[in-house]
Design a protein around this motif. Structure first.
Motif, mmCIF file in Angstrom:
data_model
loop_
_atom_site.group_PDB
_atom_site.id
_atom_site.type_symbol
_atom_site.label_atom_id
_atom_site.label_comp_id
_atom_site.label_asym_id
_atom_site.label_seq_id
_atom_site.Cartn_x
_atom_site.Cartn_y
_atom_site.Cartn_z
ATOM 1 N N GLU A 56 0.813 -1.216 0.000
ATOM 2 C CA GLU A 56 0.000 0.000 0.000
ATOM 3 C C GLU A 56 0.846 1.266 0.000
ATOM 4 O O GLU A 56 0.408 2.314 -0.464
ATOM 5 N N ILE A 57 2.048 1.197 0.552
ATOM 6 C CA ILE A 57 2.952 2.340 0.588
ATOM 7 C C ILE A 57 4.237 1.902 -0.104
ATOM 8 O O ILE A 57 4.853 0.916 0.292
ATOM 9 N N SER A 58 4.626 2.651 -1.149
ATOM 10 C CA SER A 58 5.828 2.288 -1.895
ATOM 11 C C SER A 58 6.246 3.449 -2.781
ATOM 12 O O SER A 58 5.568 4.474 -2.845
ATOM 13 N N ASN B 188 6.049 3.378 -5.889
ATOM 14 C CA ASN B 188 4.967 3.493 -6.874
ATOM 15 C C ASN B 188 3.828 4.356 -6.330
ATOM 16 O O ASN B 188 3.180 5.075 -7.090
ATOM 17 N N SER B 189 3.591 4.291 -5.023
ATOM 18 C CA SER B 189 2.554 5.133 -4.401
ATOM 19 C C SER B 189 2.901 6.604 -4.566
ATOM 20 O O SER B 189 2.025 7.432 -4.807
ATOM 21 N N GLU C 10 2.116 7.745 -8.064
ATOM 22 C CA GLU C 10 0.684 7.991 -8.241
ATOM 23 C C GLU C 10 0.246 9.279 -7.539
ATOM 24 O O GLU C 10 -0.594 10.014 -8.054
#
Length: 186
Positions: free
Chosen positions: A107-109, A111-112, A115
């Motif tokens: 959920e947190i990365s 990639n986050s 976005e």
């Protein structure tokens, strides 16, 4: 990009960090398929959580402390965040790291963050009437180009405290953006 076989000096041992949650199959493919491509024959793996705590013990841990210290290590990777909770202690020259808890989340990365930056870019474009939200939603090519800009800006943010997103400059070199965005008043 660097040619890995030419980049790696002659060494007795190569240690590769892998995600803590990686499967034995993943490690096997790395060892048997990927490493030989880089002309690496002998390889050992260490999970990222263990590598981080080992680095901390070597570089920063107070070896003279008589009490144990509880420390949480958070490793934000591209697609996953690993959270390790360790109890560290020192007795004479012996350092001890006891893993108390480990969690991971997608959920947190990194990639986050991509976005989140994309949402900021889109919000700014829509609020300044550069493009309608509907146009972005209906055109995957435009959305992908904006996503690339967000990713590029995130990568720049890692090495610089001050980044700006100038879509006018991006349009000069990107015909997709130029086609869809009305930047004459921007």
């Amino acid at each position: 990009s660097a040619n890995l076989p030419n980049f790696i000096p002659k060494t007795d041992k190569v240690i590769v960090t892998v995600p803590t949650t990686s499967s034995p199959k993943y490690r096997s493919v790395l060892r048997d398929v990927v490493m030989p491509l880089a002309s690496i024959k002998k390889v050992s793996f260490i999970d990222k959580s263990s590598a981080i705590v080992a680095s901390y013990l070597i570089e920063r841990f107070n070896r003279t402390s008589r009490t144990s210290t509880d420390i949480m290590f958070i490793d934000i990777g591209t697609s996953e965040t690993e959270i390790s909770y360790y109890r560290l202690s020192a007795r004479n020259t012996l350092l001890n790291a006891q893993l108390i808890d480990f969690r991971s989340t997608k959920e947190i990365s990194g990639n986050s963050l991509d976005e989140a930056l994309l949402r900021i870019i889109i919000k700014k474009l829509v609020s300044e009437k550069v493009v309608e939200l509907k146009v972005i939603q209906e055109n995957s090519q435009l959305l992908n180009e904006l996503r690339k800009i967000a990713k590029k800006k995130k990568e720049m943010f890692v090495i610089s405290e001050n980044i700006t997103i100038n879509l006018s400059e991006e349009c000069l070199v990107n015909p997709v953006l130029d086609k869809f965005l009305n930047l004459s008043s921007y």
